[in-house]
Write a protein that holds these residues in place. Structure first.
Motif, PDB file in Angstrom:
ATOM      1  N   THR A   1      -8.777  -8.361   9.032  1.00  0.00           N
ATOM      2  CA  THR A   1      -7.765  -9.213   8.398  1.00  0.00           C
ATOM      3  C   THR A   1      -8.185  -9.751   7.038  1.00  0.00           C
ATOM      4  O   THR A   1      -7.386 -10.358   6.338  1.00  0.00           O
ATOM      5  CB  THR A   1      -7.425 -10.412   9.310  1.00  0.00           C
ATOM      6  OG1 THR A   1      -8.638 -11.108   9.615  1.00  0.00           O
ATOM      7  CG2 THR A   1      -6.790  -9.970  10.610  1.00  0.00           C
ATOM      8  N   GLU A   2      -9.458  -9.543   6.653  1.00  0.00           N
ATOM      9  CA  GLU A   2      -9.911 -10.205   5.422  1.00  0.00           C
ATOM     10  C   GLU A   2      -9.385  -9.536   4.156  1.00  0.00           C
ATOM     11  O   GLU A   2      -9.417 -10.118   3.079  1.00  0.00           O
ATOM     12  CB  GLU A   2     -11.437 -10.323   5.386  1.00  0.00           C
ATOM     13  CG  GLU A   2     -12.161  -9.007   5.302  1.00  0.00           C
ATOM     14  CD  GLU A   2     -13.670  -9.174   5.488  1.00  0.00           C
ATOM     15  OE1 GLU A   2     -14.168 -10.313   5.528  1.00  0.00           O
ATOM     16  OE2 GLU A   2     -14.351  -8.143   5.616  1.00  0.00           O
ATOM     17  N   LYS A   3      -8.909  -8.328   4.252  1.00  0.00           N
ATOM     18  CA  LYS A   3      -8.333  -7.672   3.079  1.00  0.00           C
ATOM     19  C   LYS A   3      -7.365  -6.585   3.544  1.00  0.00           C
ATOM     20  O   LYS A   3      -7.316  -6.263   4.730  1.00  0.00           O
ATOM     21  CB  LYS A   3      -9.423  -7.045   2.211  1.00  0.00           C
ATOM     22  CG  LYS A   3     -10.188  -5.937   2.909  1.00  0.00           C
ATOM     23  CD  LYS A   3     -11.114  -5.211   1.976  1.00  0.00           C
ATOM     24  CE  LYS A   3     -10.409  -4.201   1.111  1.00  0.00           C
ATOM     25  NZ  LYS A   3      -9.893  -3.023   1.819  1.00  0.00           N
ATOM     26  N   GLN A   4      -6.614  -6.042   2.586  1.00  0.00           N
ATOM     27  CA  GLN A   4      -5.717  -4.939   2.943  1.00  0.00           C
ATOM     28  C   GLN A   4      -6.249  -3.636   2.386  1.00  0.00           C
ATOM     29  O   GLN A   4      -6.851  -3.613   1.314  1.00  0.00           O
ATOM     30  CB  GLN A   4      -4.332  -5.192   2.371  1.00  0.00           C
ATOM     31  CG  GLN A   4      -3.489  -6.104   3.237  1.00  0.00           C
ATOM     32  CD  GLN A   4      -2.077  -6.233   2.700  1.00  0.00           C
ATOM     33  OE1 GLN A   4      -1.862  -6.237   1.503  1.00  0.00           O
ATOM     34  NE2 GLN A   4      -1.120  -6.342   3.596  1.00  0.00           N
ATOM     35  N   ASN A   5      -5.999  -2.577   3.116  1.00  0.00           N
ATOM     36  CA  ASN A   5      -6.359  -1.247   2.641  1.00  0.00           C
ATOM     37  C   ASN A   5      -5.333  -0.816   1.589  1.00  0.00           C
ATOM     38  O   ASN A   5      -4.137  -0.859   1.851  1.00  0.00           O
ATOM     39  CB  ASN A   5      -6.309  -0.296   3.843  1.00  0.00           C
ATOM     40  CG  ASN A   5      -6.926   1.036   3.565  1.00  0.00           C
ATOM     41  OD1 ASN A   5      -7.787   1.151   2.688  1.00  0.00           O
ATOM     42  ND2 ASN A   5      -6.486   2.049   4.290  1.00  0.00           N
ATOM     43  N   ARG A   6      -5.789  -0.438   0.413  1.00  0.00           N
ATOM     44  CA  ARG A   6      -4.881  -0.027  -0.672  1.00  0.00           C
ATOM     45  C   ARG A   6      -5.271   1.351  -1.174  1.00  0.00           C
ATOM     46  O   ARG A   6      -6.440   1.729  -1.106  1.00  0.00           O
ATOM     47  CB  ARG A   6      -4.993  -1.001  -1.855  1.00  0.00           C
ATOM     48  CG  ARG A   6      -4.647  -2.431  -1.532  1.00  0.00           C
ATOM     49  CD  ARG A   6      -3.180  -2.695  -1.843  1.00  0.00           C
ATOM     50  NE  ARG A   6      -2.760  -4.003  -1.370  1.00  0.00           N
ATOM     51  CZ  ARG A   6      -2.743  -5.091  -2.120  1.00  0.00           C
ATOM     52  NH1 ARG A   6      -3.116  -5.036  -3.379  1.00  0.00           N
ATOM     53  NH2 ARG A   6      -2.336  -6.243  -1.629  1.00  0.00           N
ATOM     54  N   VAL A   7      -4.323   2.047  -1.745  1.00  0.00           N
ATOM     55  CA  VAL A   7      -4.637   3.322  -2.391  1.00  0.00           C
ATOM     56  C   VAL A   7      -5.505   3.004  -3.608  1.00  0.00           C
ATOM     57  O   VAL A   7      -5.156   2.147  -4.418  1.00  0.00           O
ATOM     58  CB  VAL A   7      -3.346   4.030  -2.859  1.00  0.00           C
ATOM     59  CG1 VAL A   7      -3.680   5.267  -3.679  1.00  0.00           C
ATOM     60  CG2 VAL A   7      -2.457   4.380  -1.664  1.00  0.00           C
ATOM     61  N   SER A   8      -6.632   3.699  -3.721  1.00  0.00           N
ATOM     62  CA  SER A   8      -7.473   3.477  -4.897  1.00  0.00           C
ATOM     63  C   SER A   8      -7.032   4.462  -5.980  1.00  0.00           C
ATOM     64  O   SER A   8      -7.121   5.680  -5.792  1.00  0.00           O
ATOM     65  CB  SER A   8      -8.938   3.708  -4.528  1.00  0.00           C
ATOM     66  OG  SER A   8      -9.671   3.847  -5.719  1.00  0.00           O
ATOM     67  N   ILE A   9      -6.583   3.918  -7.104  1.00  0.00           N
ATOM     68  CA  ILE A   9      -6.080   4.816  -8.150  1.00  0.00           C
ATOM     69  C   ILE A   9      -7.207   5.328  -9.047  1.00  0.00           C
ATOM     70  O   ILE A   9      -6.967   6.024 -10.020  1.00  0.00           O
ATOM     71  CB  ILE A   9      -4.975   4.149  -9.001  1.00  0.00           C
ATOM     72  CG1 ILE A   9      -5.474   2.836  -9.615  1.00  0.00           C
ATOM     73  CG2 ILE A   9      -3.724   3.935  -8.178  1.00  0.00           C
ATOM     74  CD1 ILE A   9      -4.527   2.292 -10.669  1.00  0.00           C
ATOM     75  N   THR A  10      -8.450   4.947  -8.678  1.00  0.00           N
ATOM     76  CA  THR A  10      -9.552   5.487  -9.473  1.00  0.00           C
ATOM     77  C   THR A  10     -10.413   6.434  -8.631  1.00  0.00           C
ATOM     78  O   THR A  10     -11.551   6.714  -8.975  1.00  0.00           O
ATOM     79  CB  THR A  10     -10.440   4.350 -10.030  1.00  0.00           C
ATOM     80  OG1 THR A  10     -10.826   3.502  -8.956  1.00  0.00           O
ATOM     81  CG2 THR A  10      -9.724   3.534 -11.083  1.00  0.00           C
ATOM     82  N   ASP A  11      -9.882   6.908  -7.508  1.00  0.00           N
ATOM     83  CA  ASP A  11     -10.689   7.880  -6.768  1.00  0.00           C
ATOM     84  C   ASP A  11     -10.038   9.270  -6.773  1.00  0.00           C
ATOM     85  O   ASP A  11      -8.949   9.474  -7.286  1.00  0.00           O
ATOM     86  CB  ASP A  11     -11.068   7.371  -5.363  1.00  0.00           C
ATOM     87  CG  ASP A  11      -9.973   7.588  -4.338  1.00  0.00           C
ATOM     88  OD1 ASP A  11      -8.947   8.196  -4.689  1.00  0.00           O
ATOM     89  OD2 ASP A  11     -10.144   7.163  -3.193  1.00  0.00           O
TER      90      ASP A  11
ATOM     91  N   SER B   1       0.849  -1.190   0.000  1.00  0.00           N
ATOM     92  CA  SER B   1       0.000   0.000   0.000  1.00  0.00           C
ATOM     93  C   SER B   1       0.884   1.239   0.000  1.00  0.00           C
ATOM     94  O   SER B   1       1.743   1.390   0.877  1.00  0.00           O
ATOM     95  CB  SER B   1      -0.884   0.022   1.247  1.00  0.00           C
ATOM     96  OG  SER B   1      -1.585  -1.197   1.348  1.00  0.00           O
ATOM     97  N   GLY B   2       0.628   2.126  -0.956  1.00  0.00           N
ATOM     98  CA  GLY B   2       1.517   3.283  -1.122  1.00  0.00           C
ATOM     99  C   GLY B   2       1.067   4.536  -0.397  1.00  0.00           C
ATOM    100  O   GLY B   2       1.370   5.662  -0.828  1.00  0.00           O
ATOM    101  N   PHE B   3       0.360   4.390   0.729  1.00  0.00           N
ATOM    102  CA  PHE B   3      -0.190   5.583   1.391  1.00  0.00           C
ATOM    103  C   PHE B   3       0.886   6.570   1.859  1.00  0.00           C
ATOM    104  O   PHE B   3       0.704   7.786   1.751  1.00  0.00           O
ATOM    105  CB  PHE B   3      -1.061   5.190   2.595  1.00  0.00           C
ATOM    106  CG  PHE B   3      -2.375   4.606   2.202  1.00  0.00           C
ATOM    107  CD1 PHE B   3      -3.406   5.408   1.731  1.00  0.00           C
ATOM    108  CD2 PHE B   3      -2.595   3.239   2.266  1.00  0.00           C
ATOM    109  CE1 PHE B   3      -4.621   4.866   1.350  1.00  0.00           C
ATOM    110  CE2 PHE B   3      -3.806   2.686   1.886  1.00  0.00           C
ATOM    111  CZ  PHE B   3      -4.823   3.497   1.433  1.00  0.00           C
ATOM    112  N   ILE B   4       2.000   6.051   2.398  1.00  0.00           N
ATOM    113  CA  ILE B   4       3.013   6.988   2.904  1.00  0.00           C
ATOM    114  C   ILE B   4       3.549   7.826   1.746  1.00  0.00           C
ATOM    115  O   ILE B   4       3.629   9.059   1.833  1.00  0.00           O
ATOM    116  CB  ILE B   4       4.170   6.246   3.610  1.00  0.00           C
ATOM    117  CG1 ILE B   4       3.643   5.457   4.809  1.00  0.00           C
ATOM    118  CG2 ILE B   4       5.239   7.231   4.079  1.00  0.00           C
ATOM    119  CD1 ILE B   4       4.695   4.643   5.532  1.00  0.00           C
TER     120      ILE B   4
END
Ligand SMILES: Nc1ncnc2c1ncn2[C@@H]1O[C@H](COP(=O)(O)OP(=O)(O)OP(=O)(O)O)[C@@H](O)[C@H]1O
Ligand SMILES: O=P(O)(O)OC[C@H]1O[C@](O)(CO)[C@@H](O)[C@@H]1O
Ligand SMILES: [Mg+2]
Length: 489
Positions: A423-433, A265-268
């Protein structure tokens, strides 16, 4: 799914669903309760409406439509009028697992001080060195005095580790030591580990509350607003970006390249770029990029150097892994089973240097890798307050008998979230928002997006939104109609 047997869904009107967390009384009926000692606490007793109404819930989705369903809710965190543990009876332990993160010591401090000041608890153990510390390392006694100034230090006074999660040995240790509140601070792997500890504790019928405090520098834990320490890390990253910028502007065709943490996840990188405004290109794992061609990275660098004479690139450590793997071998996994990453910073430096050498253009590239510097520091003031509230809220939950939950802030309110939701998924940067669009518009970098990538990203976003909005239909759920659920026995 971790903790599948513990899914507690309480439906209400207009599509309202409470995704409740387990409670020790689910499998140990008829436990006695006690008045909350806070009601006699001089500091807290003045608070009007101090105790949380047991029916209060926090909605996950706050943007709703007039006729749309009300969606999923979590149980609101906070002190309850009656508690399931007497202060003298409590034997708590705290463990920190996984990588470091600013604020770990603040959370430890505030669990200790919260238990002690608010509930009069005196027996608190620190488990050293992560999960394996339960059975292979020493423990330390934690008191308000010994944790008094630890929030000013980076790292964790308890030590941490990856791997070594042996559920049976851990629960044996909990049982042998007579521990009845387990506070687990860590990321997605750690919360998975806490989930299986909870299952085993319940299987053995122990009156033990297992509670998680989510920690991740990458901000990759879903559902919650953000993870503690993230703001501190983004702030610290500014120092590296500033240095890269100073170096770049002071050289002929200067390029400052900064690598920041962010495994998947590229949040930082995303937020550090938006905050800085000196960055011309930000590369993250969620947005595949390519080097060659009209819309590739090399062409953009050439253009930027021509127009501006210098540029700054920020790259998240997990970016471009597929591209690098075309020429480099994978380097295996860490002790927890996480894929070890190929060094995108070094690889990119080399590729850029080679490209411009081949094209006989002089560039001056300076590569800055502050990786561990942004996570090994103490938390900043606002993260300290955030950590304090999380720690106090988790203590209230455990004292009230809730278990198998993670504490989290959702839409600004603290609540108890079942482990499986974290734990069921990871938070990711959404590149379509809009947030990523904001970044693209501030850096002017190419989006590197072909139609296929956009379509895939949209599909992923829809899939994720279903999970985030909670649509519980995919879960093996037991529906219950009231809070006194006992279906998890
Ligand atoms: N599925 C799992 N079941 C039981 N334990 C697990 C599981 N996944 C990870 N763990 C344990 O959790 C601990 C921490 O996991 P990991 O190293 O993946 O870090 P993390 O908690 O995800 O934190 P971060 O990734 O932010 O550094 C390790 O001791 C590991 O053995
Ligand atoms: O080198 P370590 O301590 O295993 O941790 C590195 C990883 O931990 C994190 O900080 C958190 O998962 C990642 O950003 C990074 O890849
Ligand atoms: Mg992790």
């Amino acid at each position: 799914m971790d903790g599948a047997a513990a899914v507690k869904l309480v439906p209400g009107e207009a599509g309202y669903v409470l995704e409740d967390v387990p409670h020790v009384s689910d499998y140990l009926p008829d436990l006695p309760t006690y008045p909350n000692p806070l009601q006699d606490n001089p500091a807290y007793s003045v608070v009007k409406q101090y105790f949380v109404n047991p029916d209060d819930t926090v909605c996950q989705k706050i943007v709703v439509h007039k006729d749309g369903p009300r969606g999923n809710h979590f149980r609101r965190a906070g002190p309850r009028q009656r508690v399931y543990f007497e202060p003298d009876e409590v034997h708590a332990c705290i463990v920190t697992c996984g990588g470091l993160c600013p604020g770990l010591n603040t959370v430890i401090r505030e669990i200790v001080c919260g238990l002690s000041d608010m509930y009069g608890v005196t027996k608190i153990l620190g488990i050293q060195g992560g999960y394996k510390g339960f059975y292979a390392r020493n423990t330390i006694t934690l008191t308000p005095k010994c944790v008094n100034d630890i929030h000013k230090r980076g790292g964790t006074i308890l030590g941490s580790s990856r791997g070594g999660h042996d559920t049976m040995k851990i629960v044996d240790s909990i049982q042998d030591r007579g521990i009845n509140q387990v506070y687990v601070i860590g990321g997605d792997g750690t919360q998975r580990g806490a989930g299986v500890i909870f299952e085993e504790v319940r299987r053995r019928g122990l009156k033990v509350s297992v509670a998680g405090i989510p920690k991740t520098i990458d901000n990759d834990i879903p559902v919650i607003d953000k993870s503690f320490g993230f703001d501190t890390a983004v702030e610290e990253a500014q120092r590296a970006i500033n240095a890269a910028h100073v170096e770049a502007v002071s050289a002929e065709n200067g390029i400052g390249l900064v690598k920041l943490m962010g495994r998947h996840s590229g949040f930082i990188a995303h937020y550090a770029t938006l905050a800085s405004r000196d960055v011309d290109c930000c590369l993250i794992p969620e947005s595949p990029f390519y080097l060659e061609g009209e819309s590739g990275l090399f062409r953009y660098i050439e253009k930027r150097l021509k127009d501006n004479g210098h540029m700054v690139i920020v790259v998240a450590e997990g970016a471009g892994q597929k591209l690098i793997a075309e020429t480099m071998q994978s380097i295996g996994k860490d002790a927890s089973g996480n894929e070890l990453l190929l060094d995108v910073g070094l690889w990119l430096s080399q590729k850029i240097n080679e490209h411009f050498k081949k094209n006989k253009m002089t560039i001056n590239l300076k590569y800055i890798d502050p990786t561990y510097m942004i996570r090994a520091i103490p938390s900043n003031a606002s993260d300290n307050v955030y950590c304090t509230l999380l720690a106090h809220s988790v203590v209230h939950g455990a004292m009230a008998g809730y278990t198998g939950f993670t504490i989290g802030q959702v839409n600004g309110r603290h609540c108890y979230i079942p482990f499986y939701r974290i734990t069921e998924k990871q938070n990711r940067v959404s590149i379509t928002d809009r947030m990523w669009a904001r970044l693209l518009s501030s850096t002017n970098q190419p989006s590197f997006l072909c139609n296929k990538v956009v379509e895939e990203a949209k599909k992923e976003q829809e899939r994720t939104a279903q999970l985030i909005d909670g649509s519980p239909s995919h879960r093996k759920a037991e529906k219950v109609s009231g809070a006194n659920f006992s279906g998890t026995k």
